[in-house]
Design an enzyme around this catalytic site. Structure first.
Site, short mmCIF file in Angstrom:
data_model
loop_
_atom_site.label_atom_id
_atom_site.label_comp_id
_atom_site.label_asym_id
_atom_site.label_seq_id
_atom_site.Cartn_x
_atom_site.Cartn_y
_atom_site.Cartn_z
N LYS A 22 -8.63 -1.30 10.20
CA LYS A 22 -8.90 -2.68 9.76
C LYS A 22 -7.60 -3.38 9.36
O LYS A 22 -7.33 -4.49 9.80
CB LYS A 22 -9.85 -2.66 8.55
N ASN A 23 -6.80 -2.70 8.53
CA ASN A 23 -5.64 -3.39 7.97
C ASN A 23 -4.48 -3.51 8.96
O ASN A 23 -3.51 -4.23 8.69
CB ASN A 23 -5.19 -2.71 6.67
N CYS A 118 -9.10 -11.39 -7.01
CA CYS A 118 -10.24 -10.64 -6.52
C CYS A 118 -10.69 -9.73 -7.65
O CYS A 118 -10.08 -9.73 -8.72
CB CYS A 118 -9.88 -9.85 -5.27
N ARG A 123 -3.57 -10.57 -7.75
CA ARG A 123 -3.11 -10.57 -6.36
C ARG A 123 -2.39 -11.87 -5.96
O ARG A 123 -2.88 -12.66 -5.14
CB ARG A 123 -4.27 -10.25 -5.41
N ASP A 315 -6.06 2.51 -1.67
CA ASP A 315 -7.34 2.32 -0.99
C ASP A 315 -8.19 3.59 -0.92
O ASP A 315 -9.32 3.55 -0.42
CB ASP A 315 -7.11 1.77 0.43
N ARG A 407 -17.43 -4.69 5.19
CA ARG A 407 -16.15 -5.35 5.44
C ARG A 407 -15.15 -4.37 6.02
O ARG A 407 -14.23 -4.79 6.74
CB ARG A 407 -15.58 -5.92 4.12
N1 EPU Z 1 2.02 -8.60 -5.08
C1 EPU Z 1 2.85 -9.46 -5.75
N2 EPU Z 1 3.23 -10.60 -5.12
C2 EPU Z 1 2.85 -10.90 -3.84
C3 EPU Z 1 2.04 -10.00 -3.15
C4 EPU Z 1 1.64 -8.84 -3.80
O1 EPU Z 1 3.21 -9.21 -6.89
O2 EPU Z 1 3.25 -11.95 -3.33
C5 EPU Z 1 1.58 -7.36 -5.73
C6 EPU Z 1 0.06 -7.20 -5.73
O3 EPU Z 1 -0.55 -7.87 -6.79
C7 EPU Z 1 -0.07 -5.69 -5.81
C8 EPU Z 1 1.11 -5.19 -4.99
O4 EPU Z 1 2.04 -6.27 -4.96
O5 EPU Z 1 0.10 -5.28 -7.14
C9 EPU Z 1 0.77 -4.79 -3.56
O6 EPU Z 1 0.01 -5.82 -2.93
P1 EPU Z 1 0.09 -6.12 -1.39
O7 EPU Z 1 0.55 -7.51 -1.17
O8 EPU Z 1 0.84 -5.02 -0.70
O9 EPU Z 1 -1.44 -6.04 -0.97
P2 EPU Z 1 -2.07 -6.83 0.23
O10 EPU Z 1 -1.08 -6.95 1.31
O11 EPU Z 1 -2.76 -8.04 -0.27
C10 EPU Z 1 -2.90 -4.72 1.55
C11 EPU Z 1 -4.24 -4.22 2.03
C12 EPU Z 1 -5.06 -3.74 0.85
C13 EPU Z 1 -4.28 -2.65 0.13
C14 EPU Z 1 -2.90 -3.16 -0.27
C15 EPU Z 1 -2.02 -2.10 -0.90
C16 EPU Z 1 -4.61 -5.52 4.02
C17 EPU Z 1 -5.39 -6.55 4.71
N3 EPU Z 1 -4.92 -5.28 2.75
O12 EPU Z 1 -3.21 -5.81 0.67
O13 EPU Z 1 -6.26 -3.21 1.38
O14 EPU Z 1 -4.99 -2.22 -1.00
O15 EPU Z 1 -2.21 -3.68 0.88
O16 EPU Z 1 -1.83 -1.05 -0.02
O17 EPU Z 1 -3.74 -4.89 4.61
C18 EPU Z 1 -8.54 -2.63 1.39
O18 EPU Z 1 -8.43 -2.38 2.61
O19 EPU Z 1 -9.55 -2.30 0.72
C19 EPU Z 1 -7.46 -3.32 0.72
C20 EPU Z 1 -7.62 -3.93 -0.44
#
Ligand code: EPU
Length: 428
Positions: A22-23, A118, A123, A315, A407
């Site tokens: 998915k990701n 969320c 986030r 995850d 999802r």
């Molecule tokens: N963060 C910041 N600033 C930003 C972005 C992120 O401080 O601009 C923080 C977040 O709050 C968090 C950490 O950095 O504490 C990591 O967040 P990240 O941005 O890596 O998460 P994401 O890209 O929104 C993806 C996956 C998530 C998974 C996370 C961590 C996708 C679509 N989603 O989210 O997947 O938990 O990386 O590995 O790739 C899931 O599949 O259930 C899911 C939530």
């Protein structure tokens, strides 16, 4: 609404096919916006609600997106005049924020709704914005939308560090990398996310004609090209789905073969499984999980910290917690990615677990068994943890609000039924 009914206590046994990731698939679909000439044909894209949502967003943006009879998804850019990703869609799925980079790079303008928080935390998207600004984007926040412009229609290369207080950002790296592929000149992304899903996106972009090196490392170098073309690509298999089924096999004391599991992506998970007393073995592209005869009796308590890849993935934290809930002794799980991602804790306690939270840490005092109960799914991975708990609990578990699970898990109850689980979906 629907719910899942599970009758616990049956060891799983048999083979399960791991679906596409998915990701990885979601940002790859967003990258379809970047294609100049030609169609993209994407194989191994899982049948999920989130994929449907991304398809809807692409169609809104003038990119056709259809699933063919052979299961592949075909996309083609038809109309580049639309650059708005609506709140109604982006708010249901954070990954849709990944259209920001491609829109800005290809169309010079993007208006994308802020995804908002969320259930497991704030986030933010500051790292996405910082990265795009380093490429020359002008970005304003207007009425809940990120409005971004590339001066004179094209971004330029830049240097950016994407590490934040909780490590790098996975989708932030995706956004900046996708913006950089069409920028003028060279971009260096330091502190890039090293997750396999980012590697897969980079490989896909290179198939489209991009020039990205350092793939899989925290230093990505992107040399901008004038245009990209459509291409065919196979998405990697889903390491989180594989890990969930490995933990499902483990919690029931069963033997499960995961067909097409990407073993290289599961090292941290396999390490923890072995530590709790489960036998894991690679066999070609398969992973086989079985009880460790010599361990005897209950699982061993272990400590786990979630970390960016290659550390233990956030995850799979909830699913591992379900296993540790019935381990012999006290386990400690520390969340280093999302300090508040513990919505499943109270629901597991409803099933007889003994877990308490102190800040970003869960302290799990193992109990001999769980009991079936009515529980509420709060998010995707929390739902999976409740399914795992239900598989081993005494009596019946009813999981409400099960739409969360659709999802991210393709036909989860069908896959579990094939392994011998007594699970069914009914109207709630
Ligand atoms: N963060 C910041 N600033 C930003 C972005 C992120 O401080 O601009 C923080 C977040 O709050 C968090 C950490 O950095 O504490 C990591 O967040 P990240 O941005 O890596 O998460 P994401 O890209 O929104 C993806 C996956 C998530 C998974 C996370 C961590 C996708 C679509 N989603 O989210 O997947 O938990 O990386 O590995 O790739 C899931 O599949 O259930 C899911 C939530």
């Amino acid at each position: 609404m629907e719910k899942l009914l599970i009758e616990g206590g049956r060891p799983l046994s048999g083979t399960v096919e791991v679906s596409g990731s998915k990701n990885a698939a979601l940002p790859i679909l967003a990258a379809a916006v970047l294609a100049g000439k030609g169609k993209c044909v994407l194989r191994n894209v899982p049948l999920l609600k989130d994929v449907d949502t991304m398809g809807q967003i692409l169609r809104d943006l003038g990119v056709s997106c259809e699933r063919r009879a052979d299961g592949a998804i075909e996309t083609e850019v038809a109309d580049e005049s639309k650059s708005i990703a609506r709140y109604e869609l982006v708010s249901t799925m954070r990954a849709s924020f990944c259209v920001l980079g491609p829109l800005l790079a290809k169309r010079g303008y993007a208006k994308v709704s802020l995804p908002g928080g969320c259930v497991f935390g704030l986030r933010p998207v500051d790292l996405h914005v910082k990265g795009l600004k380093a490429l020359g984007a002008e970005i304003e926040l207007e009425h809940g939308y990120v409005v971004a412009r590339a001066p004179k229609g094209r971004l330029h290369g830049g240097r950016v560090y994407l590490g934040g207080p909780f490590g790098s950002s996975v989708t932030g790296t995706a956004n900046v990398m996708m913006a950089a592929v069409l920028a003028e000149g060279k971009t260096i992304i330091e502190g890039a996310a090293c997750e396999p899903e980012i590697e897969d996106l980079a490989a896909f972009l290179n198939h489209m004609g991009a020039t990205i090196t350092g793939i899989g490392t925290p230093r990505l170098v992107v040399t901008g090209v004038p245009e990209l073309r459509g291409t065919s690509y196979n998405v990697i298999s889903d390491r989180i789905e594989a890990g969930t089924f490995a933990l499902a096999g483990a919690i029931t004391g069963g033997t499960v073969r995961l067909r097409g599991a990407a073993l290289d992506h599961l090292s941290a998970v396999n390490d923890r499984l072995e530590e709790v007393g489960v036998h894991v073995e690679g066999d070609g592209d398969d992973l086989v999980v079985s009880p460790n005869g010599s361990a005897g009796g209950r699982f061993k308590a272990v400590d786990v910290t979630t970390l960016p890849y290659p550390g233990f993935p956030t995850d799979l934290q909830a699913q591992l917690m379900a296993v540790l809930a019935i381990a012999d002794g006290i386990s400690v799980i520390t969340e280093k990615i999302y300090p508040d991602r513990f919505m499943h804790l109270a629901e597991l306690n409803r099933m007889g677990a003994n877990i308490r939270k102190e800040g970003p840490t869960a302290i799990i005092t193992g109990v001999p068994h769980l009991t079936g109960a009515d529980v509420m799914a709060s998010d995707l991975r929390a739902s999976a943890a409740l399914v795992l708990a239900g598989l081993i609990a005494r009596g019946q578990t009813e999981i409400h609000r099960v739409y969360h699970i659709d999802r991210g898990y393709e036909r989860i109850e069908e896959k579990l039924q094939k392994l011998g689980a007594a699970i069914r979906r009914v109207k709630d």
